[in-house]
Design a protein around this motif. Structure first.
Motif, PDB file in Angstrom:
ATOM      1  N   ARG A  56       0.830  -1.204   0.000  1.00 43.41           N
ATOM      2  CA  ARG A  56       0.000   0.000   0.000  1.00 43.41           C
ATOM      3  C   ARG A  56       0.862   1.251   0.000  1.00 43.41           C
ATOM      4  O   ARG A  56       0.632   2.179  -0.786  1.00 43.41           O
ATOM      5  CB  ARG A  56      -0.943   0.011   1.212  1.00 43.41           C
ATOM      6  CG  ARG A  56      -1.866   1.228   1.244  1.00 43.41           C
ATOM      7  CD  ARG A  56      -2.734   1.280   2.490  1.00 43.41           C
ATOM      8  NE  ARG A  56      -2.013   1.278   3.738  1.00 43.41           N
ATOM      9  CZ  ARG A  56      -1.415   2.364   4.279  1.00 43.41           C
ATOM     10  NH1 ARG A  56      -1.459   3.530   3.665  1.00 43.41           N
ATOM     11  NH2 ARG A  56      -0.790   2.280   5.423  1.00 43.41           N
ATOM     12  N   TRP A  86       4.022   1.570  -0.949  1.00 39.62           N
ATOM     13  CA  TRP A  86       4.766   1.674  -2.199  1.00 39.62           C
ATOM     14  C   TRP A  86       3.870   2.246  -3.296  1.00 39.62           C
ATOM     15  O   TRP A  86       4.275   3.128  -4.054  1.00 39.62           O
ATOM     16  CB  TRP A  86       5.316   0.307  -2.617  1.00 39.62           C
ATOM     17  CG  TRP A  86       6.278   0.393  -3.757  1.00 39.62           C
ATOM     18  CD1 TRP A  86       7.633   0.472  -3.669  1.00 39.62           C
ATOM     19  CD2 TRP A  86       5.962   0.412  -5.155  1.00 39.62           C
ATOM     20  NE1 TRP A  86       8.178   0.549  -4.925  1.00 39.62           N
ATOM     21  CE2 TRP A  86       7.169   0.510  -5.864  1.00 39.62           C
ATOM     22  CE3 TRP A  86       4.778   0.368  -5.883  1.00 39.62           C
ATOM     23  CZ2 TRP A  86       7.237   0.561  -7.251  1.00 39.62           C
ATOM     24  CZ3 TRP A  86       4.843   0.419  -7.274  1.00 39.62           C
ATOM     25  CH2 TRP A  86       6.060   0.511  -7.935  1.00 39.62           C
ATOM     26  N   THR A  87       2.634   1.761  -3.354  1.00 45.13           N
ATOM     27  CA  THR A  87       1.689   2.236  -4.365  1.00 45.13           C
ATOM     28  C   THR A  87       1.372   3.717  -4.148  1.00 45.13           C
ATOM     29  O   THR A  87       1.354   4.508  -5.100  1.00 45.13           O
ATOM     30  CB  THR A  87       0.396   1.402  -4.318  1.00 45.13           C
ATOM     31  OG1 THR A  87       0.728   0.024  -4.526  1.00 45.13           O
ATOM     32  CG2 THR A  87      -0.588   1.842  -5.378  1.00 45.13           C
ATOM     33  N   GLU A  88       1.128   4.108  -2.906  1.00 51.55           N
ATOM     34  CA  GLU A  88       0.839   5.511  -2.619  1.00 51.55           C
ATOM     35  C   GLU A  88       2.032   6.405  -2.955  1.00 51.55           C
ATOM     36  O   GLU A  88       1.856   7.522  -3.455  1.00 51.55           O
ATOM     37  CB  GLU A  88       0.444   5.688  -1.154  1.00 51.55           C
ATOM     38  CG  GLU A  88      -0.938   5.147  -0.839  1.00 51.55           C
ATOM     39  CD  GLU A  88      -1.357   5.439   0.592  1.00 51.55           C
ATOM     40  OE1 GLU A  88      -0.937   6.485   1.146  1.00 51.55           O
ATOM     41  OE2 GLU A  88      -2.106   4.639   1.150  1.00 51.55           O
ATOM     42  N   GLU A 127       4.246   5.853  -5.280  1.00 46.61           N
ATOM     43  CA  GLU A 127       4.315   5.943  -6.741  1.00 46.61           C
ATOM     44  C   GLU A 127       3.252   6.903  -7.272  1.00 46.61           C
ATOM     45  O   GLU A 127       3.526   7.717  -8.170  1.00 46.61           O
ATOM     46  CB  GLU A 127       4.158   4.548  -7.361  1.00 46.61           C
ATOM     47  CG  GLU A 127       4.241   4.523  -8.872  1.00 46.61           C
ATOM     48  CD  GLU A 127       5.591   4.945  -9.454  1.00 46.61           C
ATOM     49  OE1 GLU A 127       5.661   5.084 -10.697  1.00 46.61           O
ATOM     50  OE2 GLU A 127       6.566   5.157  -8.708  1.00 46.61           O
TER      51      GLU A 127
END
Length: 190
Positions: free
Chosen positions: A67, A69-71, A73
């Motif tokens: 979560r 890492w996605t945020e 990015e």
């Protein structure tokens, strides 16, 4: 001490306009300052620890890592878009949102990294108590990054102020009622 008129920035009575422009610039420099490579910034340290220390992983931490890492990015790509808008001469209040996201995300990532590192995450790597010549936010240990990330919600305008800016200027929500809005600072009761 009187400041010479030649040192004034802007016209008389435009101080708030100059201050707002300065704050908007600061928010962009904090939240979306430069073109960043994928998996850079605060998430780079957490991802590096994640990859190098598999014994620290749990299913719950795995979900949080994905979560965060996605945020990170998404924030990186939004920052790139904001820089493109600024280069095209289209500044807006989006810098406030970028800084708000940056502050929250840095605090969450640094907290995750401290938790991931266990007892080692509580160590503070430098007790010299001297002001450094330059700040190296990412080259320090998780304890330093955790403590330093707390300042992100204050610098460039507090997160509470930025939420109001986003609500009013981006989302178009009504402003909070203020009875002192049109009263000069010098005339406010103290």
């Amino acid at each position: 001490m009187r400041i010479p008129d030649a040192d004034r920035i802007g016209q008389v009575g435009e101080g708030w306009k100059v201050a707002n422009a300065t704050l908007m610039s600061e928010r962009v420099s904090i939240g979306a300052s430069r073109a960043a490579a994928r998996e850079s910034g605060m998430i780079a340290s957490a991802a590096g620890t994640w990859r190098s220390r598999p014994e620290l992983r749990t299913p719950g931490l795995h979900d949080r890592m994905l979560r965060l890492w996605t945020e990170a990015e998404v924030a990186r790509l939004a920052g790139e878009r904001l820089r493109q808008q600024l280069a095209a001469g289209k500044p807006g209040p989006e810098g406030s949102a970028a800084k708000l996201v940056f502050a929250r995300l840095n605090q969450e990532i640094s907290g995750f990294e401290v938790e991931l590192a266990g007892g080692d995450g509580l160590r503070y790597d430098d007790w010299t108590m001297l002001r450094p010549e330059h700040t190296n936010f990412y080259g320090r240990g998780p304890g330093y990054r955790y403590l330093r990330a707390r300042g992100n919600s204050i610098e460039g305008g507090t997160s509470e102020i930025l939420r109001n800016i986003v609500a009013e200027r981006v989302l178009g929500l009504p402003a909070e009622p203020r009875v002192d809005k049109d009263v000069p600072w010098k005339d406010l009761p103290r």
